[in-house]
Design a protein around this motif. Structure first.
Motif, PDB file in Angstrom:
ATOM      1  N   UNK A   2       0.838  -1.205   0.000  1.00  0.00           N
ATOM      2  CA  UNK A   2       0.000   0.000   0.000  1.00  0.00           C
ATOM      3  C   UNK A   2       0.872   1.254   0.000  1.00  0.00           C
ATOM      4  N   UNK A   3       0.326   2.326  -0.522  1.00  0.00           N
ATOM      5  CA  UNK A   3       1.060   3.586  -0.532  1.00  0.00           C
ATOM      6  C   UNK A   3       1.297   4.077   0.895  1.00  0.00           C
ATOM      7  N   UNK A   4       2.433   4.705   1.105  1.00  0.00           N
ATOM      8  CA  UNK A   4       2.736   5.263   2.419  1.00  0.00           C
ATOM      9  C   UNK A   4       1.880   6.490   2.687  1.00  0.00           C
ATOM     10  N   UNK A   5       1.745   6.829   3.960  1.00  0.00           N
ATOM     11  CA  UNK A   5       1.004   8.040   4.320  1.00  0.00           C
ATOM     12  C   UNK A   5       1.644   9.276   3.683  1.00  0.00           C
ATOM     13  N   UNK A   6       2.971   9.263   3.594  1.00  0.00           N
ATOM     14  CA  UNK A   6       3.691  10.390   2.981  1.00  0.00           C
ATOM     15  C   UNK A   6       3.296  10.535   1.511  1.00  0.00           C
ATOM     16  N   UNK A   7       3.235   9.421   0.794  1.00  0.00           N
ATOM     17  CA  UNK A   7       2.874   9.475  -0.624  1.00  0.00           C
ATOM     18  C   UNK A   7       1.431   9.927  -0.802  1.00  0.00           C
ATOM     19  N   UNK A   8       0.536   9.419   0.037  1.00  0.00           N
ATOM     20  CA  UNK A   8      -0.865   9.831  -0.052  1.00  0.00           C
ATOM     21  C   UNK A   8      -1.010  11.320   0.232  1.00  0.00           C
ATOM     22  N   UNK A   9      -0.254  11.808   1.224  1.00  0.00           N
ATOM     23  CA  UNK A   9      -0.273  13.241   1.530  1.00  0.00           C
ATOM     24  C   UNK A   9       0.218  14.051   0.341  1.00  0.00           C
ATOM     25  N   UNK A  10       1.267  13.587  -0.314  1.00  0.00           N
ATOM     26  CA  UNK A  10       1.798  14.300  -1.486  1.00  0.00           C
ATOM     27  C   UNK A  10       0.773  14.333  -2.621  1.00  0.00           C
ATOM     28  N   UNK A  11       0.035  13.233  -2.799  1.00  0.00           N
ATOM     29  CA  UNK A  11      -0.993  13.193  -3.843  1.00  0.00           C
ATOM     30  C   UNK A  11      -2.138  14.140  -3.494  1.00  0.00           C
ATOM     31  N   UNK A  12      -2.524  14.147  -2.228  1.00  0.00           N
ATOM     32  CA  UNK A  12      -3.563  15.087  -1.797  1.00  0.00           C
ATOM     33  C   UNK A  12      -3.154  16.522  -2.102  1.00  0.00           C
ATOM     34  N   UNK A  13      -1.904  16.832  -1.770  1.00  0.00           N
ATOM     35  CA  UNK A  13      -1.413  18.193  -1.973  1.00  0.00           C
ATOM     36  C   UNK A  13      -1.342  18.545  -3.455  1.00  0.00           C
ATOM     37  N   UNK A  14      -1.047  17.554  -4.292  1.00  0.00           N
ATOM     38  CA  UNK A  14      -1.012  17.782  -5.738  1.00  0.00           C
ATOM     39  C   UNK A  14      -2.380  18.230  -6.240  1.00  0.00           C
ATOM     40  N   UNK A  15      -3.431  17.571  -5.774  1.00  0.00           N
ATOM     41  CA  UNK A  15      -4.789  17.977  -6.173  1.00  0.00           C
ATOM     42  C   UNK A  15      -5.142  19.338  -5.572  1.00  0.00           C
ATOM     43  N   UNK A  16      -4.862  19.516  -4.284  1.00  0.00           N
ATOM     44  CA  UNK A  16      -5.194  20.782  -3.624  1.00  0.00           C
ATOM     45  C   UNK A  16      -4.499  21.963  -4.298  1.00  0.00           C
ATOM     46  N   UNK A  17      -3.228  21.775  -4.645  1.00  0.00           N
ATOM     47  CA  UNK A  17      -2.458  22.861  -5.258  1.00  0.00           C
ATOM     48  C   UNK A  17      -2.948  23.192  -6.665  1.00  0.00           C
ATOM     49  N   UNK A  18      -3.758  22.294  -7.218  1.00  0.00           N
ATOM     50  CA  UNK A  18      -4.325  22.541  -8.542  1.00  0.00           C
ATOM     51  C   UNK A  18      -5.831  22.830  -8.477  1.00  0.00           C
ATOM     52  N   UNK A  19      -6.285  23.237  -7.297  1.00  0.00           N
ATOM     53  CA  UNK A  19      -7.645  23.731  -7.149  1.00  0.00           C
ATOM     54  C   UNK A  19      -8.729  22.690  -7.015  1.00  0.00           C
ATOM     55  N   UNK A  20      -8.356  21.435  -6.682  1.00  0.00           N
ATOM     56  CA  UNK A  20      -9.341  20.355  -6.552  1.00  0.00           C
ATOM     57  C   UNK A  20      -9.265  19.794  -5.127  1.00  0.00           C
ATOM     58  N   UNK A  21     -10.406  19.766  -4.445  1.00  0.00           N
ATOM     59  CA  UNK A  21     -10.429  19.277  -3.067  1.00  0.00           C
ATOM     60  C   UNK A  21     -10.439  17.750  -3.055  1.00  0.00           C
ATOM     61  N   UNK A  22      -9.433  17.114  -2.416  1.00  0.00           N
ATOM     62  CA  UNK A  22      -9.387  15.651  -2.369  1.00  0.00           C
ATOM     63  C   UNK A  22      -9.951  15.112  -1.056  1.00  0.00           C
ATOM     64  N   UNK A  23     -10.827  14.156  -1.163  1.00  0.00           N
ATOM     65  CA  UNK A  23     -11.321  13.418  -0.003  1.00  0.00           C
ATOM     66  C   UNK A  23     -10.726  12.011  -0.091  1.00  0.00           C
ATOM     67  N   UNK A  24      -9.946  11.633   0.914  1.00  0.00           N
ATOM     68  CA  UNK A  24      -9.285  10.328   0.869  1.00  0.00           C
ATOM     69  C   UNK A  24     -10.156   9.312   1.588  1.00  0.00           C
ATOM     70  N   UNK A  25     -10.621   8.291   0.871  1.00  0.00           N
ATOM     71  CA  UNK A  25     -11.504   7.281   1.427  1.00  0.00           C
ATOM     72  C   UNK A  25     -10.858   6.618   2.632  1.00  0.00           C
ATOM     73  N   UNK A  26     -11.621   6.558   3.726  1.00  0.00           N
ATOM     74  CA  UNK A  26     -11.126   5.917   4.933  1.00  0.00           C
ATOM     75  C   UNK A  26     -10.407   6.865   5.866  1.00  0.00           C
ATOM     76  N   UNK A  27     -10.076   8.081   5.383  1.00  0.00           N
ATOM     77  CA  UNK A  27      -9.362   9.037   6.218  1.00  0.00           C
ATOM     78  C   UNK A  27     -10.206  10.239   6.582  1.00  0.00           C
ATOM     79  N   UNK A  28     -11.315  10.420   5.828  1.00  0.00           N
ATOM     80  CA  UNK A  28     -12.201  11.567   6.111  1.00  0.00           C
ATOM     81  C   UNK A  28     -13.624  11.101   6.191  1.00  0.00           C
TER      82      UNK A  28
END
Length: 262
Positions: free
Chosen positions: A236-262
């Protein structure tokens, strides 16, 4: 009511796959070959499958008429009403049994039950068009956006996906359209693919996405089926990698909801 559908599970009290407490109706059949599929028993044709589980041979898949399914899911109607939940059709690929799905959704819609589907949009748009009048929500998977990769890895026609997604997007005043991205190591969770998804969503002015991190929950099913599971050694992806992916979407104006974390 003339159509019958082949189901392989009815899952109650789900808090994912749509808002509130939901009943998930799993329809059999899917033409895709995703190496990470967590419901491999749903794949291939709309026909029952056999597997060997705990030393016993079992048949996976049972035919239901619409009335029987409606009566079954209405047992939990109080939970839908009190939680803002409802019924989600999943799979497999719902569009593989579009006529049955449309009839079932129409009945639920008439009863005032919140309705949703999970789909990859991998069939011609006329199938999704049958369902849209009876839907409150569409959970739409976006996987591989490069046409050559999508065809090679999972047998997916990206142009068909986009036609279906854009048809659903045209109903945004009536239907809640939620794009979802399964985060699969080495496949979908690579930067080029994620940037293509971000660009596509921004061009359609869609500002929310659900991210679904890879898991191994379905791995034992491949053993039951006697199939090779290509992802068995994938972590499975690390928490660090998932955080980086979340930030990639956020920095491009898209709100990410991560299943199981929110």
């Amino acid at each position: 009511m003339k159509n019958k559908g082949l189901l392989f599970n009815i899952q109650r009290y789900s808090i994912h796959d749509g808002g509130g407490i939901r009943t998930i109706v799993f329809l059999k059949g899917c033409p895709l070959a995703c190496p990470w599929c967590s419901n491999p028993e749903s794949r291939l044709a709309v026909q029952p499958t056999s597997w060997v589980k705990n030393g016993k041979k079992e048949t996976v898949g049972k035919w239901y008429d619409v009335e029987t399914v409606v009566n079954e899911v209405l047992k939990d109607e109080i939970f839908y009403r009190t939680s803002g939940g409802g019924v989600t059709l999943s799979g497999g690929e719902v569009l593989m049994q579009a006529d049955f799905a449309a009839e079932l959704l129409a009945e639920l819609h008439d009863l005032g039950i919140h309705t949703a589907i999970e789909t990859t949009g991998c069939f011609p748009v006329d199938r999704l068009a049958k369902l849209l009048p009876y839907l409150d929500q569409v959970l739409f998977d976006l996987k591989l956006m490069n046409a050559a990769d999508a065809k090679r890895v999972i047998g997916l026609d990206v142009n068909t996906i986009k036609e279906n997604f854009e048809l659903a997007a045209a109903y945004r005043d009536e239907i809640d359209l939620i794009p979802r991205v399964p985060l699969i190591p080495g496949y979908t969770a690579v930067q080029n693919n994620l940037l293509e998804i971000i660009d596509y969503l921004n061009r359609l002015d869609i500002k929310e996405v659900h991210l679904l991190p890879f898991h191994q929950y379905g791995s034992s099913k491949y053993e039951y089926l006697g199939w090779n599971y290509e992802m068995k050694d994938s972590e499975p992806l690390s928490k660090k990698t998932i955080t980086e992916i979340r930030e990639l979407f956020e920095n491009n104006g898209i709100h990410p909801n991560v299943d199981g974390l929110e």
